[in-house]
Structure formats: structure tokens, C-alpha cells
Design a protein around this motif. Structure first.
Motif, PDB file in Angstrom:
ATOM      1  N   ALA A  44       0.820  -1.205   0.000  1.00  0.00           N
ATOM      2  CA  ALA A  44       0.000   0.000   0.000  1.00  0.00           C
ATOM      3  C   ALA A  44       0.858   1.260   0.000  1.00  0.00           C
ATOM      4  O   ALA A  44       0.541   2.239  -0.697  1.00  0.00           O
ATOM      5  CB  ALA A  44      -0.932  -0.006   1.208  1.00  0.00           C
ATOM      6  N   LEU A  45       1.948   1.263   0.760  1.00  0.00           N
ATOM      7  CA  LEU A  45       2.824   2.430   0.793  1.00  0.00           C
ATOM      8  C   LEU A  45       3.364   2.759  -0.592  1.00  0.00           C
ATOM      9  O   LEU A  45       3.441   3.937  -0.984  1.00  0.00           O
ATOM     10  CB  LEU A  45       3.991   2.190   1.754  1.00  0.00           C
ATOM     11  N   VAL A  46       3.738   1.728  -1.335  1.00  0.00           N
ATOM     12  CA  VAL A  46       4.234   1.957  -2.694  1.00  0.00           C
ATOM     13  C   VAL A  46       3.156   2.615  -3.539  1.00  0.00           C
ATOM     14  O   VAL A  46       3.401   3.619  -4.234  1.00  0.00           O
ATOM     15  CB  VAL A  46       4.694   0.628  -3.327  1.00  0.00           C
ATOM     16  N   ALA A  47       1.944   2.079  -3.505  1.00  0.00           N
ATOM     17  CA  ALA A  47       0.857   2.646  -4.301  1.00  0.00           C
ATOM     18  C   ALA A  47       0.540   4.072  -3.875  1.00  0.00           C
ATOM     19  O   ALA A  47       0.318   4.949  -4.724  1.00  0.00           O
ATOM     20  CB  ALA A  47      -0.384   1.765  -4.177  1.00  0.00           C
ATOM     21  N   LEU A  48       0.538   4.325  -2.581  1.00  0.00           N
ATOM     22  CA  LEU A  48       0.196   5.661  -2.093  1.00  0.00           C
ATOM     23  C   LEU A  48       1.254   6.692  -2.464  1.00  0.00           C
ATOM     24  O   LEU A  48       0.939   7.867  -2.686  1.00  0.00           O
ATOM     25  CB  LEU A  48      -0.006   5.611  -0.576  1.00  0.00           C
ATOM     26  N   ARG A  49       2.503   6.274  -2.567  1.00  0.00           N
ATOM     27  CA  ARG A  49       3.536   7.184  -3.056  1.00  0.00           C
ATOM     28  C   ARG A  49       3.249   7.605  -4.497  1.00  0.00           C
ATOM     29  O   ARG A  49       3.456   8.768  -4.875  1.00  0.00           O
ATOM     30  CB  ARG A  49       4.915   6.525  -2.960  1.00  0.00           C
ATOM     31  N   LEU A 105      -7.480  -1.301  -2.236  1.00  0.00           N
ATOM     32  CA  LEU A 105      -6.731  -1.101  -0.994  1.00  0.00           C
ATOM     33  C   LEU A 105      -7.584  -1.353   0.242  1.00  0.00           C
ATOM     34  O   LEU A 105      -7.044  -1.682   1.313  1.00  0.00           O
ATOM     35  CB  LEU A 105      -6.163   0.318  -0.956  1.00  0.00           C
ATOM     36  N   SER A 106      -8.895  -1.211   0.116  1.00  0.00           N
ATOM     37  CA  SER A 106      -9.779  -1.377   1.275  1.00  0.00           C
ATOM     38  C   SER A 106     -10.537  -2.695   1.244  1.00  0.00           C
ATOM     39  O   SER A 106     -11.487  -2.887   2.002  1.00  0.00           O
ATOM     40  CB  SER A 106     -10.762  -0.208   1.362  1.00  0.00           C
ATOM     41  N   PHE A 131      -4.779  -9.268  -3.277  1.00  0.00           N
ATOM     42  CA  PHE A 131      -4.525  -7.851  -2.998  1.00  0.00           C
ATOM     43  C   PHE A 131      -3.265  -7.351  -3.708  1.00  0.00           C
ATOM     44  O   PHE A 131      -3.275  -6.317  -4.380  1.00  0.00           O
ATOM     45  CB  PHE A 131      -4.398  -7.666  -1.483  1.00  0.00           C
ATOM     46  N   GLY A 132      -2.183  -8.091  -3.558  1.00  0.00           N
ATOM     47  CA  GLY A 132      -0.901  -7.639  -4.100  1.00  0.00           C
ATOM     48  C   GLY A 132      -0.851  -7.635  -5.611  1.00  0.00           C
ATOM     49  O   GLY A 132      -0.219  -6.751  -6.210  1.00  0.00           O
ATOM     50  N   TYR A 133      -1.512  -8.602  -6.256  1.00  0.00           N
ATOM     51  CA  TYR A 133      -1.533  -8.615  -7.722  1.00  0.00           C
ATOM     52  C   TYR A 133      -2.372  -7.464  -8.260  1.00  0.00           C
ATOM     53  O   TYR A 133      -2.001  -6.822  -9.258  1.00  0.00           O
ATOM     54  CB  TYR A 133      -2.104  -9.941  -8.232  1.00  0.00           C
ATOM     55  N   LEU A 134      -3.508  -7.193  -7.632  1.00  0.00           N
ATOM     56  CA  LEU A 134      -4.377  -6.108  -8.090  1.00  0.00           C
ATOM     57  C   LEU A 134      -3.681  -4.757  -7.965  1.00  0.00           C
ATOM     58  O   LEU A 134      -3.564  -4.002  -8.936  1.00  0.00           O
ATOM     59  CB  LEU A 134      -5.675  -6.116  -7.284  1.00  0.00           C
ATOM     60  N   VAL A 135      -3.212  -4.457  -6.757  1.00  0.00           N
ATOM     61  CA  VAL A 135      -2.532  -3.179  -6.537  1.00  0.00           C
ATOM     62  C   VAL A 135      -1.235  -3.126  -7.338  1.00  0.00           C
ATOM     63  O   VAL A 135      -0.895  -2.107  -7.955  1.00  0.00           O
ATOM     64  CB  VAL A 135      -2.264  -2.981  -5.028  1.00  0.00           C
ATOM     65  N   GLY A 136      -0.518  -4.241  -7.367  1.00  0.00           N
ATOM     66  CA  GLY A 136       0.770  -4.271  -8.054  1.00  0.00           C
ATOM     67  C   GLY A 136       0.658  -4.077  -9.551  1.00  0.00           C
ATOM     68  O   GLY A 136       1.553  -3.476 -10.167  1.00  0.00           O
ATOM     69  N   GLU A 137      -0.408  -4.573 -10.158  1.00  0.00           N
ATOM     70  CA  GLU A 137      -0.556  -4.384 -11.602  1.00  0.00           C
ATOM     71  C   GLU A 137      -0.833  -2.918 -11.936  1.00  0.00           C
ATOM     72  O   GLU A 137      -0.300  -2.394 -12.935  1.00  0.00           O
ATOM     73  CB  GLU A 137      -1.670  -5.280 -12.151  1.00  0.00           C
ATOM     74  N   LEU A 138      -1.605  -2.239 -11.101  1.00  0.00           N
ATOM     75  CA  LEU A 138      -1.798  -0.802 -11.316  1.00  0.00           C
ATOM     76  C   LEU A 138      -0.484  -0.044 -11.117  1.00  0.00           C
ATOM     77  O   LEU A 138      -0.166   0.879 -11.878  1.00  0.00           O
ATOM     78  CB  LEU A 138      -2.876  -0.259 -10.383  1.00  0.00           C
ATOM     79  N   VAL A 139       0.278  -0.424 -10.113  1.00  0.00           N
ATOM     80  CA  VAL A 139       1.586   0.201  -9.884  1.00  0.00           C
ATOM     81  C   VAL A 139       2.490  -0.010 -11.098  1.00  0.00           C
ATOM     82  O   VAL A 139       3.154   0.925 -11.571  1.00  0.00           O
ATOM     83  CB  VAL A 139       2.229  -0.369  -8.606  1.00  0.00           C
ATOM     84  N   ARG A 140       2.516  -1.221 -11.603  1.00  0.00           N
ATOM     85  CA  ARG A 140       3.375  -1.530 -12.752  1.00  0.00           C
ATOM     86  C   ARG A 140       2.985  -0.710 -13.977  1.00  0.00           C
ATOM     87  O   ARG A 140       3.852  -0.156 -14.678  1.00  0.00           O
ATOM     88  CB  ARG A 140       3.285  -3.022 -13.073  1.00  0.00           C
ATOM     89  N   ALA A 199      -8.154   0.449   6.676  1.00  0.00           N
ATOM     90  CA  ALA A 199      -7.958   1.750   6.039  1.00  0.00           C
ATOM     91  C   ALA A 199      -7.504   1.451   4.605  1.00  0.00           C
ATOM     92  O   ALA A 199      -7.952   0.481   4.001  1.00  0.00           O
ATOM     93  CB  ALA A 199      -6.936   2.567   6.814  1.00  0.00           C
ATOM     94  N   LEU A 200      -6.635   2.268   4.045  1.00  0.00           N
ATOM     95  CA  LEU A 200      -6.113   2.023   2.693  1.00  0.00           C
ATOM     96  C   LEU A 200      -4.869   1.137   2.789  1.00  0.00           C
ATOM     97  O   LEU A 200      -3.741   1.617   2.799  1.00  0.00           O
ATOM     98  CB  LEU A 200      -5.796   3.338   1.989  1.00  0.00           C
ATOM     99  N   GLY A 201      -5.095  -0.161   2.891  1.00  0.00           N
ATOM    100  CA  GLY A 201      -3.995  -1.108   2.959  1.00  0.00           C
ATOM    101  C   GLY A 201      -3.530  -1.422   4.355  1.00  0.00           C
ATOM    102  O   GLY A 201      -2.769  -2.380   4.550  1.00  0.00           O
ATOM    103  N   PHE A 202      -3.956  -0.657   5.340  1.00  0.00           N
ATOM    104  CA  PHE A 202      -3.580  -0.896   6.732  1.00  0.00           C
ATOM    105  C   PHE A 202      -4.753  -1.503   7.489  1.00  0.00           C
ATOM    106  O   PHE A 202      -5.915  -1.172   7.222  1.00  0.00           O
ATOM    107  CB  PHE A 202      -3.165   0.400   7.426  1.00  0.00           C
ATOM    108  N   GLN A 203      -4.453  -2.368   8.445  1.00  0.00           N
ATOM    109  CA  GLN A 203      -5.461  -2.810   9.390  1.00  0.00           C
ATOM    110  C   GLN A 203      -5.552  -1.792  10.519  1.00  0.00           C
ATOM    111  O   GLN A 203      -4.538  -1.250  10.966  1.00  0.00           O
ATOM    112  CB  GLN A 203      -5.106  -4.187   9.950  1.00  0.00           C
ATOM    113  N   LEU A 204      -6.770  -1.548  10.966  1.00  0.00           N
ATOM    114  CA  LEU A 204      -7.021  -0.630  12.060  1.00  0.00           C
ATOM    115  C   LEU A 204      -7.458  -1.409  13.297  1.00  0.00           C
ATOM    116  O   LEU A 204      -7.990  -2.519  13.185  1.00  0.00           O
ATOM    117  CB  LEU A 204      -8.102   0.379  11.662  1.00  0.00           C
TER     118      LEU A 204
END
Length: 384
Positions: free
Chosen positions: A77-82, A116-117, A164-173, A316-321
């Protein structure tokens, strides 16, 4: 149980934390692990103990690292949020704007925020995939692009354990040309000096502890699975090794990028990343996220019945609360992420603490007595 070998240092103020860690070995069945606590950016406890192999012939050392499973979701999530901060990704733009193949079968409205959520409705792949398919990034991304959501996106949440990681990671890529592991290494881990990895370089494999998890895959329940039963089974077991069973100690697994599941690192490395977040997103001149982005990243997005876990969860956005049955200390502002077996990375900006715990045992997942004892000792030492 007899006392396990231990090493490291601990500020006398946190003697209770040292004692709780030692008791994990003598009273709570810990085979091997490490903890690190930072307060106000200072490392006050850095301990390791036990053994890094099932035969208990190799002691855990300062440099031992281990698969920390879902702790890596927060780093993903930190990578995507950057990239959101840079304008390369948009939390609320349809994902198919960057990933055209994704915009079909009811996924046209899915956004990065949904991913992320855990609200995208894509915790599992329906089509049967062969064991080992999770090592192939393109194959997994293509399967997710074809998949129809299991529920209407945005209307419910369910823990996207392995997708989660493939979905977010493909957008990052597609947005940056880089992978989650590459950006984590170059922009977060290396500048901070944090020993965390998604895609462990082969030159570092010798440091990896053996993870004590049965090598035999579970048997599929008899009869025809459909609906929610199929969704839940496939979340963990399609492809069969996606959760790590049968693969977690193989070099192919350690080298691959499976951002939801196969992050590796030390407790000290995890705590170092969270120390930056506890300080508002930057530490020692290294900026991880702006205060504004971090505030947005830690706002509640999902809370209530979880379609996969079958209990309440809160994200939250990638974090557990924190939630009542799974707190992260007494302060509601804390955030982080647990990993299978009880590993944990979190920070509490109010108490100004950052903490990492890693283990090589698939112990209790939801209510883990080892990390609960450690958390109680931290806040007891702080007088909170």
C-alpha cells in the motif's frame, strides 16, 4: 519448555518486553523469532531468539529474516500511495483507465481505493489454476482481468488474502513501469536502511529462516463447491500454493514477487518503516509519505462483517485498524498489519512507538497469544 537461545539488546525500561519475548519460547511454543521496538525513532529493543530451522540446529541471529506474509500488504500500500502523491495513480479513477483488459465482467467501476480497502469483490479467482501459477505475474494479472467480482464492488468488504498484491501491483506496474518489490527497495527500504523485501534477492536466501508450515496441501472438501464456499476455498487455495503451503521454503517462492504473501524481512526492518510513519511519514531526512497522504491512508474505509474471514474486520487504505477483539494497544490512532502466524508491524503515533515482530511458526492467526503478550508488555513498560 527449556529456555531458548536469545541475543540482542533491550533498554532496561522495557525489561517486561524482554521477559514476554522469552516467555514466548518457554510458555507459548515459539520456535524462532525476533522483535524490535522503536520509541521516538530510537531503537530501544532489538531481540532475537530460538532456532531458524525445524531441526533446531541453527540459532536465530541478528541477520536472520523470514517470510512475514501479510505484513507486506502495508508495504504494498505504501508503494501505491507514493504514486498517488505523484499523480501517477488516482484512488478513485476506474482501474481500467490504466488496465484496459480489467474493464469487463462487472469490474468497470472498481478503483484503487476499492482494492486497498478490500472492497473490490475479487478475493479469489474462479478458474482453476495449476500449482505454481502464483509465481507468474502475468498469468495472475490476466486471470484477475477476466474474473467477475464475487459481490458488487464497493457494497461490502472481504479480505483479499492473496489477490490484494496482484491487483494493486498491476496498477503500480502500469502507472510507473516498476514493480512493488523494486519500488519498495529503491524508494523506501534502501533509503531507510530497512531490511524488508518483496522478492528476496537470491544472494540473501541464506539468511532466510525455515518457516514451519506443513508441506502437504489441504484436501479440497468433497462435493461441488459453489457460491461463497467456492469463493472462500479459492481465496486460500487457487492456485493450490498461493498461500505458501508447499512452497514457502523454496527458492522460487522467496525470489518471486507475491506482494500479499511472500514479503521477507527482519523485525528491525519492519519497525524502521513504521518509525517513519509514527513520525508523520518521514524520519532522518527520508520521506515516505506526506502527512496529508498518511492521514488519508489511515482513515477507516471498511468495518463490519468480512465476507472472507466471517467475522468483523476493519481496514484503512492497505492498513489494518484496531478493533475491540484485535487491538493494537490502547490508542485508536494505531495502525499496521498482522501476518500469518502472528507476525506484526504497526505504529502508534500517540505513544510514538513502532514495532516489528516476526516468527517462523504458523501459530494462531486471529488471536495470537504471542503478539498479545508482547503488545501488553510494550504498553505496560510505557505506563499506558
Amino acid at each position: 519448555m527449556s529456555a531458548a537461545p536469545m541475543g540482542g539488546t533491550c533498554d532496561p525500561r522495557f525489561a517486561a518486553l524482554r521477559e514476554a519475548f522469552a516467555a514466548n519460547f518457554t510458555e507459548r511454543g515459539e520456535p524462532g523469532g525476533a522483535i524490535a521496538l522503536m520509541v521516538d525513532g530510537r531503537l530501544v529493543c532489538d531481540l532475537w531468539g530460538g532456532y531458524r530451522d525445524a531441526a533446531r540446529t541453527r540459532e536465530w541471529t541478528r541477520e536472520t529474516l523470514v517470510n512475514f506474509f501479510s505484513v507486506g500488504k502495508a508495504f504494498t500500500a505504501l508503494v501505491a500511495l507514493r504514486l498517488v502523491e505523484r499523480g501517477l495513480l488516482d484512488l478513485d479513477a476506474p482501474a481500467h483507465c490504466l488496465w484496459p483488459e480489467f474493464g469487463c465482467n462487472g469490474k468497470e467501476t472498481i478503483t484503487l481505493r476499492h482494492m486497498l480497502s478490500h472492497r473490490a469483490g475479487l478475493p479469489a479467482i474462479r478458474e482453476d489454476l495449476p500449482d505454481g501459477a502464483m509465481l507468474g505475474w502475468s498469468r495472475m494479472a490476466e486471470a484477475l482481468a477476466r474474473q467477475a467480482p464475487w459481490w458488487e464492488p464497493g457494497t461490502a468488504h472481504g479480505y483479499h488474502v492473496n489477490t490484494f498484491g496482484y491487483l494493486v501491483g498491476e496498477l503500480v506496474r502500469r502507472a510507473s513501469g516498476g514493480t512493488i518489490g523494486e519500488i519498495l527497495r529503491d524508494e523506501i527500504a534502501a533509503p531507510l536502511g530497512a531490511d524488508v523485501h518483496i522478492g528476496l534477492p537470491s544472494a540473501e536466501h541464506y539468511r532466510a529462516a525455515e518457516f514451519l508450515w506443513p508441506s502437504v496441501l489441504p484436501e479440497r472438501p468433497p462435493g461441488v463447491l459453489d457460491g461463497d464456499a467456492l469463493m472462500k476455498w479459492n481465496t486460500y487455495w487457487n492456485p493450490p500454493g498461493i498461500s505458501g503451503a508447499g512452497w514457502v521454503n523454496r527458492p522460487e517462492w522467496r525470489s518471486a514477487e507475491i506482494p500479499s504473501t511472500n514479503g521477507h524481512g527482519t523485525a528491525r526492518g519492519i519497525a524502521r518503516v513504521y518509525a517513519a510513519l509514527a513520525a508523520g511519514g518521514a524520519i532522518d531526512g527520508v520521506d515516505i509519505l506526506s502527512r496529508e497522504m498518511l492521514a488519508a491512508a489511515t482513515e477507516e474505509q471498511s468495518f463490519g462483517p468480512d465476507r472472507i474471514l466471517e467475522r468483523e474486520s476493519r481496514f484503512a487504505l492497505g492498513f489494518q485498524l484496531p478493533q475491540a477483539e484485535r487491538p493494537l494497544g490502547p490508542n485508536p490512532q494505531a495502525f499496521g498489519h498482522f501476518g500469518a502466524g502472528g507476525s506484526l508491524g504497526f505504529c502508534d503515533p500517540v505513544a510514538r512507538v513502532a514495532f516489528g515482530y516476526v516468527t517462523n511458526d504458523m501459530g494462531p492467526r486471529w488471536q495470537n497469544p504471542r503478539n498479545k503478550a508482547l503488545l501488553a508488555a510494550i504498553y505496560g513498560s510505557l505506563g499506558v
